[in-house]
Design a protein around this motif. Structure first.
Motif, PDB file in Angstrom:
ATOM      1  N   PRO A  65       0.806  -1.225   0.000  1.00 10.30           N
ATOM      2  CA  PRO A  65       0.000   0.000   0.000  1.00 10.30           C
ATOM      3  C   PRO A  65       0.842   1.280   0.000  1.00 10.30           C
ATOM      4  CG  PRO A  65      -0.969  -1.606   1.484  1.00 10.30           C
ATOM      5  CD  PRO A  65       0.353  -2.175   1.054  1.00 10.30           C
ATOM      6  N   THR A  66       1.935   1.296   0.748  1.00 10.33           N
ATOM      7  CA  THR A  66       2.804   2.471   0.752  1.00 10.33           C
ATOM      8  C   THR A  66       3.505   2.628  -0.590  1.00 10.33           C
ATOM      9  OG1 THR A  66       3.159   2.382   3.151  1.00 10.33           O
ATOM     10  CG2 THR A  66       4.815   3.536   1.858  1.00 10.33           C
ATOM     11  N   LEU A  67       3.966   1.526  -1.179  1.00 11.76           N
ATOM     12  CA  LEU A  67       4.598   1.586  -2.497  1.00 11.76           C
ATOM     13  C   LEU A  67       3.630   2.143  -3.546  1.00 11.76           C
ATOM     14  CD1 LEU A  67       6.541  -1.803  -2.570  1.00 11.76           C
ATOM     15  CD2 LEU A  67       7.551   0.486  -2.633  1.00 11.76           C
ATOM     16  N   GLU A  68       2.395   1.684  -3.500  1.00  9.64           N
ATOM     17  CA  GLU A  68       1.398   2.169  -4.460  1.00  9.64           C
ATOM     18  C   GLU A  68       1.237   3.681  -4.356  1.00  9.64           C
ATOM     19  OE1 GLU A  68      -0.164   0.768  -6.838  1.00  9.64           O
ATOM     20  OE2 GLU A  68      -0.322  -1.388  -6.466  1.00  9.64           O
ATOM     21  N   HIS A  69       1.216   4.167  -3.140  1.00 13.93           N
ATOM     22  CA  HIS A  69       1.026   5.602  -2.937  1.00 13.93           C
ATOM     23  C   HIS A  69       2.260   6.386  -3.361  1.00 13.93           C
ATOM     24  CE1 HIS A  69      -1.963   8.371  -1.253  1.00 13.93           C
ATOM     25  NE2 HIS A  69      -0.936   9.148  -0.961  1.00 13.93           N
ATOM     26  N   LEU A  70       3.441   5.876  -3.010  1.00 17.28           N
ATOM     27  CA  LEU A  70       4.678   6.565  -3.397  1.00 17.28           C
ATOM     28  C   LEU A  70       4.810   6.639  -4.924  1.00 17.28           C
ATOM     29  CD1 LEU A  70       7.203   5.045  -0.832  1.00 17.28           C
ATOM     30  CD2 LEU A  70       6.540   7.461  -1.009  1.00 17.28           C
ATOM     31  N   ARG A  71       4.377   5.581  -5.605  1.00 14.72           N
ATOM     32  CA  ARG A  71       4.518   5.525  -7.065  1.00 14.72           C
ATOM     33  C   ARG A  71       3.749   6.642  -7.752  1.00 14.72           C
ATOM     34  NH1 ARG A  71       1.868   2.870 -11.392  1.00 14.72           N
ATOM     35  NH2 ARG A  71       0.239   2.158  -9.963  1.00 14.72           N
ATOM     36  N   THR A  72       2.631   7.062  -7.175  1.00 12.76           N
ATOM     37  CA  THR A  72       1.795   8.089  -7.808  1.00 12.76           C
ATOM     38  C   THR A  72       1.878   9.427  -7.081  1.00 12.76           C
ATOM     39  OG1 THR A  72      -0.105   7.333  -6.505  1.00 12.76           O
ATOM     40  CG2 THR A  72       0.186   6.373  -8.694  1.00 12.76           C
ATOM     41  N   SER A  73       2.826   9.565  -6.139  1.00 10.67           N
ATOM     42  CA  SER A  73       2.954  10.800  -5.361  1.00 10.67           C
ATOM     43  C   SER A  73       3.897  11.774  -6.048  1.00 10.67           C
ATOM     44  CB  SER A  73       3.493  10.470  -3.965  1.00 10.67           C
ATOM     45  OG  SER A  73       4.870  10.107  -4.045  1.00 10.67           O
ATOM     46  N   GLU A  74       4.127  12.916  -5.381  1.00 13.81           N
ATOM     47  CA  GLU A  74       5.068  13.909  -5.921  1.00 13.81           C
ATOM     48  C   GLU A  74       6.516  13.468  -5.763  1.00 13.81           C
ATOM     49  OE1 GLU A  74       4.209  15.360  -1.642  1.00 13.81           O
ATOM     50  OE2 GLU A  74       3.261  14.137  -3.221  1.00 13.81           O
ATOM     51  N   HIS A  75       6.740  12.403  -5.002  1.00 19.10           N
ATOM     52  CA  HIS A  75       8.095  11.891  -4.806  1.00 19.10           C
ATOM     53  C   HIS A  75       8.472  10.940  -5.941  1.00 19.10           C
ATOM     54  CE1 HIS A  75       7.815  13.574  -0.805  1.00 19.10           C
ATOM     55  NE2 HIS A  75       6.701  12.885  -0.613  1.00 19.10           N
ATOM     56  N   GLN A  76       9.766  10.750  -6.134  1.00 18.28           N
ATOM     57  CA  GLN A  76      10.247   9.794  -7.133  1.00 18.28           C
ATOM     58  C   GLN A  76      10.650   8.508  -6.434  1.00 18.28           C
ATOM     59  OE1 GLN A  76      13.747  10.981  -9.299  1.00 18.28           O
ATOM     60  NE2 GLN A  76      13.753   9.142 -10.575  1.00 18.28           N
ATOM     61  N   LEU A  77       9.977   7.428  -6.777  1.00 18.27           N
ATOM     62  CA  LEU A  77      10.315   6.116  -6.244  1.00 18.27           C
ATOM     63  C   LEU A  77      11.484   5.575  -7.071  1.00 18.27           C
ATOM     64  CD1 LEU A  77       9.757   3.812  -4.297  1.00 18.27           C
ATOM     65  CD2 LEU A  77       7.953   3.013  -5.822  1.00 18.27           C
ATOM     66  N   VAL A  78      12.697   5.756  -6.561  1.00 14.85           N
ATOM     67  CA  VAL A  78      13.913   5.484  -7.337  1.00 14.85           C
ATOM     68  C   VAL A  78      14.134   3.985  -7.515  1.00 14.85           C
ATOM     69  CG1 VAL A  78      16.414   5.838  -7.449  1.00 14.85           C
ATOM     70  CG2 VAL A  78      14.935   7.625  -6.493  1.00 14.85           C
ATOM     71  N   ARG A  79      14.141   3.268  -6.410  1.00 16.72           N
ATOM     72  CA  ARG A  79      14.336   1.819  -6.477  1.00 16.72           C
ATOM     73  C   ARG A  79      13.797   1.183  -5.201  1.00 16.72           C
ATOM     74  NH1 ARG A  79      19.480   3.886  -6.042  1.00 16.72           N
ATOM     75  NH2 ARG A  79      19.522   3.827  -8.300  1.00 16.72           N
ATOM     76  N   ILE A  80      13.687  -0.137  -5.268  1.00 19.68           N
ATOM     77  CA  ILE A  80      13.145  -0.903  -4.148  1.00 19.68           C
ATOM     78  C   ILE A  80      14.183  -1.922  -3.690  1.00 19.68           C
ATOM     79  CG2 ILE A  80      11.364  -2.567  -3.468  1.00 19.68           C
ATOM     80  CD1 ILE A  80       9.538  -1.218  -5.554  1.00 19.68           C
ATOM     81  N   PHE A  81      14.360  -2.011  -2.395  1.00 20.41           N
ATOM     82  CA  PHE A  81      15.189  -3.061  -1.804  1.00 20.41           C
ATOM     83  C   PHE A  81      14.267  -4.102  -1.171  1.00 20.41           C
ATOM     84  CE2 PHE A  81      17.693   0.833  -1.582  1.00 20.41           C
ATOM     85  CZ  PHE A  81      18.923   0.446  -2.079  1.00 20.41           C
ATOM     86  N   THR A  82      14.570  -5.345  -1.398  1.00 20.06           N
ATOM     87  CA  THR A  82      13.826  -6.415  -0.731  1.00 20.06           C
ATOM     88  C   THR A  82      14.780  -7.593  -0.522  1.00 20.06           C
ATOM     89  OG1 THR A  82      11.783  -7.738  -0.769  1.00 20.06           O
ATOM     90  CG2 THR A  82      12.983  -7.529  -2.843  1.00 20.06           C
ATOM     91  N   THR A  83      14.391  -8.500   0.321  1.00 21.74           N
ATOM     92  CA  THR A  83      15.262  -9.643   0.590  1.00 21.74           C
ATOM     93  C   THR A  83      15.230 -10.624  -0.579  1.00 21.74           C
ATOM     94  OG1 THR A  83      13.428 -10.582   1.857  1.00 21.74           O
ATOM     95  CG2 THR A  83      15.169  -9.502   3.095  1.00 21.74           C
ATOM     96  N   GLY A  84      16.242 -11.489  -0.635  1.00 24.31           N
ATOM     97  CA  GLY A  84      16.382 -12.424  -1.745  1.00 24.31           C
ATOM     98  C   GLY A  84      15.293 -13.480  -1.792  1.00 24.31           C
ATOM     99  N   ASP A  85      15.233 -14.205  -2.897  1.00 25.44           N
ATOM    100  CA  ASP A  85      14.247 -15.271  -3.077  1.00 25.44           C
ATOM    101  C   ASP A  85      14.426 -16.338  -1.999  1.00 25.44           C
ATOM    102  OD1 ASP A  85      13.804 -13.750  -5.288  1.00 25.44           O
ATOM    103  OD2 ASP A  85      14.385 -15.277  -6.755  1.00 25.44           O
TER     104      ASP A  85
END
Length: 298
Positions: free
Chosen positions: A6-26
């Motif tokens: 939900p936070t990612l969805e909001h950041l993607r369409t906000s005035e901020h630039q969602l540069v990249r995402i970090f997540t843990t490995g498979d």
């Protein structure tokens, strides 16, 4: 995990630039133990956003220099100060408790297990400690009795969007976070499978809270006829019709419901996962199991 979406969805369409995402490995998932990407990694792929998979903090360093601020949600990796200092405005974290209560890996689960009336969220600036940084914003919410960890995390993930966005605005405006209180500190250690075994001698309230807290992982369980039965949903029985008290762990099927005796009142089992089978209604399982009078689990 998925609670960050939900936070990612909001950041993607906000005035901020969602540069990249970090997540843990498979990680290996399911009976076949096939390597599976996190929900966040799949979301990043679907939205064509750069995704960096890391399993230790040092693997993030090379990808932080062009970032103003990092938002973390249930990341699961403790970050050292030299990593936290790379972005101009550091890291902020959405944590699912009213800090300093329930610092650690499983705040929602431990709050439910403890019988807390309120759930909470805190947005704070990460430091090198375990959820010890100064706080920007906090909110609390009453927990409905039937709310398990799964539903609570989904709810808090949605509720956390607004305070994250407001905190980013606070940071832009030079607002400083407030140090955490020194009293009311508690630790929310990670849930273990050994803890998930139900002790039927406990009170019905304690067992019911455990079932709610341990769903969807690792799921509270009991032993019956040399097999493991996982209990995914339950409620306290308030109208047991028999004059005879059930012994701890004793089964009874009555009025189209399945009950198990505890150290106090019976617990009604709503949903369960028999060994080797999919989740089902307890009443459906009981019809096939043909429980004998006086049979006990545990």
């Amino acid at each position: 995990p998925g609670v960050a979406i939900p936070t990612l969805e909001h950041l993607r369409t906000s005035e901020h630039q969602l540069v990249r995402i970090f997540t843990t490995g498979d990680k290996p998932v399911g009976r076949g133990r096939s390597l599976t990407a996190t929900e966040v990694a799949q979301w990043a792929h679907d939205h064509k956003i750069e995704c960096v998979k890391v399993d230790k903090a040092t693997e993030m360093a090379a990808s932080l220099a062009d970032i103003d601020c990092v938002v973390t949600i249930a990341f699961g990796i403790l970050l050292p100060q030299d990593i936290l200092d790379i972005p101009d405005h550091g890291f902020i974290n959405l944590h699912f408790s009213l800090l300093p209560a329930w610092r650690g890996a499983a705040p929602v689960q431990r709050a439910i297990e403890n019988g807390d009336d309120l759930l909470g969220i805190s947005v704070f600036a990460l430091d090198a400690g375990m959820d010890t940084g100064p706080i920007y914003r906090q909110s609390s919410f009453p927990r409905a009795d039937e709310m398990r960890s799964k539903e609570a995390l989904e709810f808090l993930g949605l509720q956390g969007v607004e305070p994250i966005m407001k905190t980013l605005k606070d940071i832009s405006n030079g607002v400083l976070p407030v140090p955490q209180k020194s009293e009311g500190i508690s630790l929310a250690r990670k849930l273990s499978k050994s803890e998930a075994l139900i002790d039927w001698g406990q009170s019905v309230e304690a067992i019911n809270r455990k079932v709610a807290a341990f769903y969807p992982n690792p799921i509270a369980y009991t032993n019956f006829r040399s097999e493991i039965i996982k209990i995914t949903e339950s409620k306290i029985c308030v109208d047991f019709s028999s004059d005879v008290s059930l012994l701890p762990g004793e089964w009874v099927v009555e009025k189209e419901r399945v009950l198990i005796g505890t150290g106090s009142k019976p617990l009604e089992i709503i949903q369960m996962v028999p060994q080797g089978k999919s989740e089902m209604k307890a009443t459906d399982w009981a019809r096939g199991a043909r429980i004998n009078s006086g049979e006990r689990c545990g």
